[in-house]
Scaffold this motif. Structure first.
Motif, mmCIF file in Angstrom:
data_model
loop_
_atom_site.group_PDB
_atom_site.id
_atom_site.type_symbol
_atom_site.label_atom_id
_atom_site.label_comp_id
_atom_site.label_asym_id
_atom_site.label_seq_id
_atom_site.Cartn_x
_atom_site.Cartn_y
_atom_site.Cartn_z
ATOM 1 N N ALA A 1 54.107 125.780 -17.213
ATOM 2 C CA ALA A 1 53.961 125.465 -18.806
ATOM 3 C C ALA A 1 55.156 125.847 -19.672
ATOM 4 O O ALA A 1 55.831 125.117 -20.625
ATOM 5 N N ALA A 2 55.524 127.247 -19.114
ATOM 6 C CA ALA A 2 56.761 127.738 -19.938
ATOM 7 C C ALA A 2 57.930 126.759 -19.704
ATOM 8 O O ALA A 2 58.704 126.650 -20.744
ATOM 9 N N LEU A 3 58.394 126.419 -18.526
ATOM 10 C CA LEU A 3 59.347 125.629 -18.214
ATOM 11 C C LEU A 3 59.296 124.223 -18.871
ATOM 12 O O LEU A 3 60.164 123.808 -19.540
ATOM 13 N N LEU A 4 58.309 123.879 -18.999
ATOM 14 C CA LEU A 4 58.152 122.389 -19.707
ATOM 15 C C LEU A 4 58.421 122.537 -21.146
ATOM 16 O O LEU A 4 59.101 121.912 -21.706
ATOM 17 N N ALA A 5 57.883 123.772 -21.749
ATOM 18 C CA ALA A 5 58.000 124.088 -23.174
ATOM 19 C C ALA A 5 59.433 124.522 -23.544
ATOM 20 O O ALA A 5 59.934 124.116 -24.617
ATOM 21 N N THR A 6 60.304 125.167 -22.650
ATOM 22 C CA THR A 6 61.606 125.583 -22.597
ATOM 23 C C THR A 6 62.510 124.799 -22.393
ATOM 24 O O THR A 6 63.882 125.020 -22.432
ATOM 25 N N ALA A 7 62.220 123.812 -21.339
ATOM 26 C CA ALA A 7 63.355 123.172 -20.562
ATOM 27 C C ALA A 7 63.925 122.247 -21.564
ATOM 28 O O ALA A 7 63.572 121.313 -22.280
ATOM 29 N N PRO A 8 65.542 121.904 -21.235
ATOM 30 C CA PRO A 8 66.057 121.243 -22.133
ATOM 31 C C PRO A 8 65.510 119.755 -21.910
ATOM 32 O O PRO A 8 65.363 119.317 -20.816
ATOM 33 N N LEU A 9 65.272 118.925 -22.979
ATOM 34 C CA LEU A 9 64.619 117.747 -22.779
ATOM 35 C C LEU A 9 65.677 116.519 -23.103
ATOM 36 O O LEU A 9 66.724 116.896 -22.901
ATOM 37 N N ALA B 1 69.059 113.289 -27.218
ATOM 38 C CA ALA B 1 68.346 112.920 -28.520
ATOM 39 C C ALA B 1 67.882 111.751 -28.742
ATOM 40 O O ALA B 1 66.727 111.246 -29.151
ATOM 41 N N ALA B 2 68.769 110.441 -28.103
ATOM 42 C CA ALA B 2 68.617 109.198 -28.501
ATOM 43 C C ALA B 2 67.522 108.977 -27.549
ATOM 44 O O ALA B 2 66.463 107.983 -27.952
ATOM 45 N N ALA B 3 67.446 109.199 -26.303
ATOM 46 C CA ALA B 3 66.547 108.657 -25.393
ATOM 47 C C ALA B 3 64.927 109.389 -25.854
ATOM 48 O O ALA B 3 63.968 108.878 -25.483
ATOM 49 N N GLN B 4 65.134 110.764 -26.121
ATOM 50 C CA GLN B 4 64.103 111.445 -26.665
ATOM 51 C C GLN B 4 63.359 110.727 -27.835
ATOM 52 O O GLN B 4 62.199 110.667 -27.710
ATOM 53 N N THR B 5 64.269 110.205 -28.683
ATOM 54 C CA THR B 5 63.706 109.713 -29.782
ATOM 55 C C THR B 5 62.854 108.188 -29.239
ATOM 56 O O THR B 5 61.886 107.833 -29.976
ATOM 57 N N SER B 6 63.537 107.431 -28.492
ATOM 58 C CA SER B 6 63.201 106.354 -28.042
ATOM 59 C C SER B 6 61.791 106.631 -27.158
ATOM 60 O O SER B 6 60.723 105.804 -27.559
ATOM 61 N N ASP B 7 61.750 107.572 -26.359
ATOM 62 C CA ASP B 7 60.574 108.039 -25.733
ATOM 63 C C ASP B 7 59.434 108.412 -26.669
ATOM 64 O O ASP B 7 58.137 107.915 -26.586
ATOM 65 N N GLY C 1 61.217 114.024 -19.306
ATOM 66 C CA GLY C 1 61.211 113.016 -18.110
ATOM 67 C C GLY C 1 60.241 112.089 -18.549
ATOM 68 O O GLY C 1 59.947 111.540 -19.451
ATOM 69 N N ASP C 2 59.194 111.902 -17.239
ATOM 70 C CA ASP C 2 58.027 110.937 -17.538
ATOM 71 C C ASP C 2 56.861 111.445 -18.008
ATOM 72 O O ASP C 2 55.705 110.947 -17.908
ATOM 73 N N VAL C 3 57.000 112.381 -18.444
ATOM 74 C CA VAL C 3 55.787 113.264 -19.105
ATOM 75 C C VAL C 3 55.774 113.353 -20.742
ATOM 76 O O VAL C 3 56.826 113.958 -21.236
ATOM 77 N N ALA C 4 54.938 113.135 -21.366
ATOM 78 C CA ALA C 4 54.838 113.496 -22.824
ATOM 79 C C ALA C 4 53.680 114.104 -23.373
ATOM 80 O O ALA C 4 52.531 113.890 -22.785
ATOM 81 N N LEU C 5 53.699 115.133 -24.214
ATOM 82 C CA LEU C 5 52.705 115.963 -24.671
ATOM 83 C C LEU C 5 52.456 115.385 -26.081
ATOM 84 O O LEU C 5 53.417 115.574 -26.763
ATOM 85 N N VAL C 6 51.257 115.109 -26.351
ATOM 86 C CA VAL C 6 50.837 114.839 -27.913
ATOM 87 C C VAL C 6 49.831 115.828 -28.305
ATOM 88 O O VAL C 6 48.891 115.921 -27.828
#
Length: 153
Positions: free
Chosen positions: A16-24, A27-33, A104-109
């Motif tokens: 969980a800590a890695l997911l929360a702090t890992a570089p995402l 920006a363009a891909a993240q915005t699209s995702d 990556g292929d996971v999103a948290l909402v």
């Protein structure tokens, strides 16, 4: 606590800590995702309001784990059936304070869900905090897990 439970708990905490702090993603891909995930959330909201079996099944992953604020957990079949068969009826659903984070292929909402309900024909209201986990599957975002918690008004 047993050694194996400690390892599992420690591993989950590190993950969980890695997911929360890992570089995402960039920006363009993240915005699209994030936009694609937001569209999937809206598709879920609309499917729940319309109680449309095909739309509910389309947005939910086969391995769905759907947790209610009461602690009840449903699989995909149970989640869809409860809405389609009228055990869970939504007259309105408003989502506020929504955040979307992708890795990556996971999103948290996360959001606050406020709704007018008519479960069992009885009018009611609900206000809950919700965590949704989406996974990119077959080119789209599918709801893999959901957990709700009571939220004071």
């Amino acid at each position: 606590m047993s050694q194996s439970r400690r390892r599992i708990g420690f591993g989950a905490a590190i993950g969980a800590a890695l997911l929360a702090t890992a570089p995402l993603a960039p920006a363009a891909a993240q915005t699209s995702d994030a936009a694609g995930v937001a569209e999937a959330v809206e598709a879920l909201r609309q499917a729940m309001l319309s109680a449309d079996r095909a739309r509910l099944e389309a947005v939910a992953a086969e391995g769905l784990s759907y947790g209610h604020s009461s602690g009840r957990v449903e699989n995909k079949e149970q989640f869809v059936a409860a809405i389609v068969e009228g055990r869970s009826v939504f007259r309105s659903i408003a989502l506020t304070e929504q955040t979307v984070a992708t890795s990556g292929d996971v999103a948290l909402v996360r959001h606050i869900l406020s709704a007018e309900t008519a479960d069992g024909g009885r009018p009611g209201t609900v206000r809950i905090g919700v965590l949704l986990v989406f996974q990119r599957q077959a080119g789209g975002w599918k709801l893999l897990a959901r957990q709700a918690v009571p939220r004071p008004a």
